[in-house]
Design an enzyme around this catalytic site. Structure first.
Site, short mmCIF file in Angstrom:
data_model
loop_
_atom_site.label_atom_id
_atom_site.label_comp_id
_atom_site.label_asym_id
_atom_site.label_seq_id
_atom_site.Cartn_x
_atom_site.Cartn_y
_atom_site.Cartn_z
CB SER A 62 -2.10 -7.92 -3.37
OG SER A 62 -1.44 -7.30 -4.20
CB SER A 83 -1.90 -9.48 -7.44
OG SER A 83 -1.56 -9.76 -5.94
CE LYS A 117 -3.01 -13.39 -5.97
NZ LYS A 117 -2.32 -12.39 -4.91
#
Length: 210
Positions: A164, A140, A65
């Protein structure tokens, strides 16, 4: 790999080819580190071939990420404020994955600073659900769920403050793990809430969409 039936280079090349073929629809990756990935895969093959075994992640491709630092690679947090933010050192989780012989494919998308929902005015488009690109991935760690669920990587690291990791994994047909608080280091990971942030994985699935 240890039996000689598969190489890290072949596995890495498979994922790179799949990213090139379908990620223009999914927008899971914001940056693919192809050259470095192939170099690391070749090194893993040489190490395994010579009897050096660093463990179960040796030669396995993964993605991060884009709030997780990789030395020399921008950490943008999907914000125009951070497009030129190039860390000088790896986050602790990246350093450990590198030491374990993992092969970084690149950075995957998120919402701006890992807070809120998808935005269409940000530097990178929202990752899409691989099972139906008209649908959102949820949370997210959207790029992590999309990349794993879409068969673009076997493993992706994300972060979980209020769901998330788990939400994108569930929505994209993968498995999301939110470890015990503090078990996985957050050094070098952009913070959202120091009291709630977790770093964890979205491991792969046995089925992927075409």
């Amino acid at each position: 790999m240890r039996a000689g039936e598969l190489t890290s280079t072949a596995l890495t090349r498979h994922f790179l080819d799949r990213i090139a073929a379908i990620d223009d629809r999914l927008h899971a990756f914001i940056r693919v580190t192809e050259e470095q990935a192939l170099t690391d895969a070749a090194r893993a093959d040489a190490e395994l071939g010579s009897g050096t075994d660093l463990g179960p992640l040796h030669g396995i491709p993964y993605a991060l990420k884009d709030i997780i630092d990789v030395a020399g690679v921008p950490t943008t947090c999907n914000s125009r404020l951070c497009l030129d933010n190039v860390p000088a050192r790896d986050a602790e989780v990246q350093a450990r994955l590198r030491a374990a012989g993992g092969v970084l494919l690149g950075k995957v998308g998120t919402v701006e600073f890992a807070l809120g929902g998808p935005g269409f005015d940000l530097p990178f488009p929202p990752p899409r659900n691989p099972w139906n690109p008209d649908h959102f991935t949820g949370g997210s760690s959207a790029g992590s769920g999309s990349a794993v669920g879409g068969g673009l990587t076997r493993i992706a690291l994300g972060s979980d403050t209020g769901g998330s990791i788990r939400s994108p994994a569930a929505n994209c047909g993968a498995v999301g793990i939110r470890p015990t608080y503090g078990l996985v280091s957050r050094r070098g990971v952009y913070p959202l809430s120091y009291a709630l942030d977790h770093v964890g994985t979205s491991p792969g699935t046995s089925k992927t969409p075409r």
